[in-house]
Motif scaffolding. Sequence first.
Motif, mmCIF file in Angstrom:
data_model
loop_
_atom_site.group_PDB
_atom_site.id
_atom_site.type_symbol
_atom_site.label_atom_id
_atom_site.label_comp_id
_atom_site.label_asym_id
_atom_site.label_seq_id
_atom_site.Cartn_x
_atom_site.Cartn_y
_atom_site.Cartn_z
ATOM 1 N N THR A 114 -36.831 40.325 -21.710
ATOM 2 C CA THR A 114 -36.441 39.598 -22.566
ATOM 3 C C THR A 114 -37.285 38.485 -23.184
ATOM 4 N N THR A 115 -36.902 38.217 -24.299
ATOM 5 C CA THR A 115 -37.838 36.540 -24.425
ATOM 6 C C THR A 115 -37.954 35.772 -23.966
ATOM 7 N N HIS A 116 -36.890 35.158 -23.424
ATOM 8 C CA HIS A 116 -36.673 34.477 -22.823
ATOM 9 C C HIS A 116 -37.135 34.155 -21.503
ATOM 10 N N ASP A 117 -36.920 35.881 -20.731
ATOM 11 C CA ASP A 117 -37.776 35.970 -19.236
ATOM 12 C C ASP A 117 -39.283 35.058 -19.530
ATOM 13 N N TYR A 118 -39.887 35.955 -19.858
ATOM 14 C CA TYR A 118 -41.166 35.993 -21.073
ATOM 15 C C TYR A 118 -41.831 34.635 -20.732
ATOM 16 N N ALA A 119 -41.149 34.212 -21.824
ATOM 17 C CA ALA A 119 -41.027 33.034 -22.012
ATOM 18 C C ALA A 119 -40.678 32.154 -20.610
ATOM 19 N N PHE A 120 -39.685 32.253 -19.883
ATOM 20 C CA PHE A 120 -39.570 30.693 -19.005
ATOM 21 C C PHE A 120 -40.786 31.616 -17.562
ATOM 22 N N ASN A 121 -41.071 32.571 -17.207
ATOM 23 C CA ASN A 121 -42.226 33.036 -16.785
ATOM 24 C C ASN A 121 -43.470 32.235 -16.507
ATOM 25 N N ARG A 122 -44.257 32.399 -18.207
ATOM 26 C CA ARG A 122 -45.081 32.720 -18.677
ATOM 27 C C ARG A 122 -45.309 30.215 -18.404
ATOM 28 N N LEU A 123 -44.242 29.685 -18.706
ATOM 29 C CA LEU A 123 -44.521 28.307 -18.428
ATOM 30 C C LEU A 123 -44.001 27.408 -17.325
ATOM 31 N N VAL A 175 -49.842 26.347 -11.665
ATOM 32 C CA VAL A 175 -51.310 26.429 -11.558
ATOM 33 C C VAL A 175 -51.303 24.768 -11.797
ATOM 34 N N GLY A 176 -50.995 23.500 -11.881
ATOM 35 C CA GLY A 176 -51.339 23.027 -12.964
ATOM 36 C C GLY A 176 -52.277 23.370 -14.169
ATOM 37 N N ALA A 177 -51.236 23.693 -14.966
ATOM 38 C CA ALA A 177 -52.154 23.412 -16.602
ATOM 39 C C ALA A 177 -51.757 22.741 -17.418
ATOM 40 N N PHE A 178 -49.883 22.113 -16.777
ATOM 41 C CA PHE A 178 -50.100 20.868 -18.012
ATOM 42 C C PHE A 178 -50.146 19.959 -17.099
ATOM 43 N N ARG A 179 -50.843 17.820 -16.893
ATOM 44 C CA ARG A 179 -50.423 16.618 -16.522
ATOM 45 C C ARG A 179 -48.846 16.173 -16.630
ATOM 46 N N PRO A 180 -49.412 15.850 -15.397
ATOM 47 C CA PRO A 180 -48.093 14.919 -15.547
ATOM 48 C C PRO A 180 -47.716 14.128 -16.914
ATOM 49 N N SER A 223 -39.363 25.579 -5.988
ATOM 50 C CA SER A 223 -38.958 24.214 -7.011
ATOM 51 C C SER A 223 -39.818 22.760 -6.411
ATOM 52 N N VAL A 224 -39.884 22.898 -4.920
ATOM 53 C CA VAL A 224 -41.048 21.950 -4.734
ATOM 54 C C VAL A 224 -42.365 22.678 -5.497
ATOM 55 N N TRP A 225 -43.000 22.696 -4.993
ATOM 56 C CA TRP A 225 -44.512 23.824 -5.797
ATOM 57 C C TRP A 225 -44.833 23.369 -7.073
ATOM 58 N N LEU A 226 -43.349 23.703 -7.922
ATOM 59 C CA LEU A 226 -43.558 23.304 -9.890
ATOM 60 C C LEU A 226 -43.644 22.076 -9.440
ATOM 61 N N GLN A 227 -43.309 21.303 -9.261
ATOM 62 C CA GLN A 227 -43.029 19.353 -8.612
ATOM 63 C C GLN A 227 -43.941 18.956 -8.767
ATOM 64 N N LEU A 228 -45.165 19.570 -7.284
ATOM 65 C CA LEU A 228 -46.156 19.087 -7.254
ATOM 66 C C LEU A 228 -47.770 19.892 -7.493
ATOM 67 N N GLY A 229 -47.073 20.841 -8.864
ATOM 68 C CA GLY A 229 -47.722 21.787 -9.985
ATOM 69 C C GLY A 229 -49.323 20.999 -10.858
ATOM 70 N N PRO A 230 -48.448 19.849 -11.694
ATOM 71 C CA PRO A 230 -49.490 18.904 -12.238
ATOM 72 C C PRO A 230 -50.198 18.053 -10.580
ATOM 73 N N ILE A 231 -49.657 17.769 -9.954
ATOM 74 C CA ILE A 231 -50.185 17.137 -8.951
ATOM 75 C C ILE A 231 -52.302 17.977 -9.186
ATOM 76 N N LEU A 232 -51.427 18.969 -8.828
ATOM 77 C CA LEU A 232 -53.137 20.378 -8.392
ATOM 78 C C LEU A 232 -53.544 20.737 -9.645
ATOM 79 N N GLY A 233 -53.387 20.333 -10.706
ATOM 80 C CA GLY A 233 -53.944 20.440 -12.039
ATOM 81 C C GLY A 233 -55.052 19.370 -12.165
ATOM 82 N N ILE A 234 -54.850 18.011 -11.665
ATOM 83 C CA ILE A 234 -55.626 16.846 -11.543
ATOM 84 C C ILE A 234 -56.763 17.820 -11.091
ATOM 85 N N ALA A 235 -55.523 17.919 -9.439
ATOM 86 C CA ALA A 235 -57.129 17.774 -8.316
ATOM 87 C C ALA A 235 -57.921 19.036 -8.902
ATOM 88 N N MET A 236 -57.675 19.839 -9.611
ATOM 89 C CA MET A 236 -58.455 20.915 -9.825
ATOM 90 C C MET A 236 -59.675 20.221 -10.949
#
Lengths: 230, 230
Positions: B16-25, B31-36, B162-175
């Motif tokens: 579904t469009t919803h599932d696609y949007a959810f998984n993509r975001l 993987v840190g595509a968004f910054r805090p 869930s915890v990984w997701l919360q740490l994701g933005p930091i990884l983006g900066i680190a990378m």
Amino acid sequence: MKPLVLPPLARPDGMTTHDYAFNRLRQAIMVGAFRPGTSVTIRGLAEALESSPTPVREALRQLTSIGALQFLENRRIVVPHITPARFEELILLRIALESHAARRAVAHLSERQIEKITAIDDSIETEIRKGNKVAALIANQAFHRMIYSANPDPVAMPLIESVWLQLGPILGIAMEHVTELYVVDRHREAIDALRRRDEEAVADAIAADIREGIGGFDQQAVARLLRLAA
Amino acid sequence: MKPLVLPPLARPDGMTTHDYAFNRLRQAIMVGAFRPGTSVTIRGLAEALESSPTPVREALRQLTSIGALQFLENRRIVVPHITPARFEELILLRIALESHAARRAVAHLSERQIEKITAIDDSIETEIRKGNKVAALIANQAFHRMIYSANPDPVAMPLIESVWLQLGPILGIAMEHVTELYVVDRHREAIDALRRRDEEAVADAIAADIREGIGGFDQQAVARLLRLAA
DNA sequence: TATCACAAAATGTGATCACAAAAAGAGATT
DNA sequence: AATCTCTTTTTGTGATCACATTTTGTGATA
């Protein structure tokens, strides 16, 4: 299939329809208002909550994210079933999460907060004596939440509540079959340890509290009920 | 403010469009595509994903449930900020959750699965040597996920993610700031312990792996970067 | 130059509708 | 009585629109 007795819940001013639906459903599941396997419909809940499908669907989607509900392949929305093995994993997860959260909270608890926690513990016994199961359950959750939330960064709290939500439907069955309520917890032990700022003792007391009685209920009884729920 | 480089992701048939949007975001944040502090808009994402507000809003609501996003009071949707204290709590939570999950998985891991895990570990080193940061990060997550998911009732996995997701933005900066990638993990140690079916050794190796390097990155560097992100 | 006031644009929210898939029901057949 | 088939109803999905709030942009004033 559509009586749908949803526990009431006040709607604060300014709260969005979506937030209201989410909190109401969440609370309902948390205290065991839905049995495992129960299926809900978006339109049905929208009608029960006197709103429209859109905000309800958002609330349901959120609830699936935290394991409280499940969107099946056939697009049906159900309260997840619980197997004995899954139940065991959830309990062990509670122990791991909550003993950790308790340990991380000890240093931040003020004397005043500990007094408040003691008062909540008293209210649990009061509710049990009055035979008010749901109120006792809610008070028990408040007891645990109050401890863990002392941490200024309570990142574990949402995860803990997720596990509570997944155990909720079991509590509903337990409350239906258990007529006699008895106090079997390690709360006094935990409070004493809190006063001594003994992190390990607090963690141990919480772990024992969870292991020996789920939210004030006897675990053996719950395990027996699991067979009924399967 | 609206370039919005969203990592691509294949859309399986029937999704579904919803599932696609959810998984993509979700993948993007993981993987840190968004910054805090980054703010996103429903309409903006709907346009980027070539769909409409409804399914996107549902996806965003789900992402808030797992701590990946935050709906502020002013109704703005942002990637949460991370303070050093919060970061510390998240790391400790990772250790508590993942060492527990690893311990509970050991008994269920087949030789075949352990071989697969070893192969994934090799691919991590390959990606690091090629300097492909995101691929290395994804492979590292796959390594951990593969272990924990051996448990037939992986109830801890969603919480860990869930915890990984919360740490994701930091990884983006680190990378962004780390140019040199070097392998500093305890993966071989964990694999050896898995082969010996030594639950405690596995748990210890995982705990050390998390403590010493977040997803293959040096923790000191990340801590330094935290000040930049604040 | 800085600040305030007002207009314009952007944005989240929620209701509604059309559509497709799934479920339920009715009736016929074996 | 059980099973199959076809119709009807129910249900999730996603796009669209109107509304209220917030944000942004513009220009006047001190």
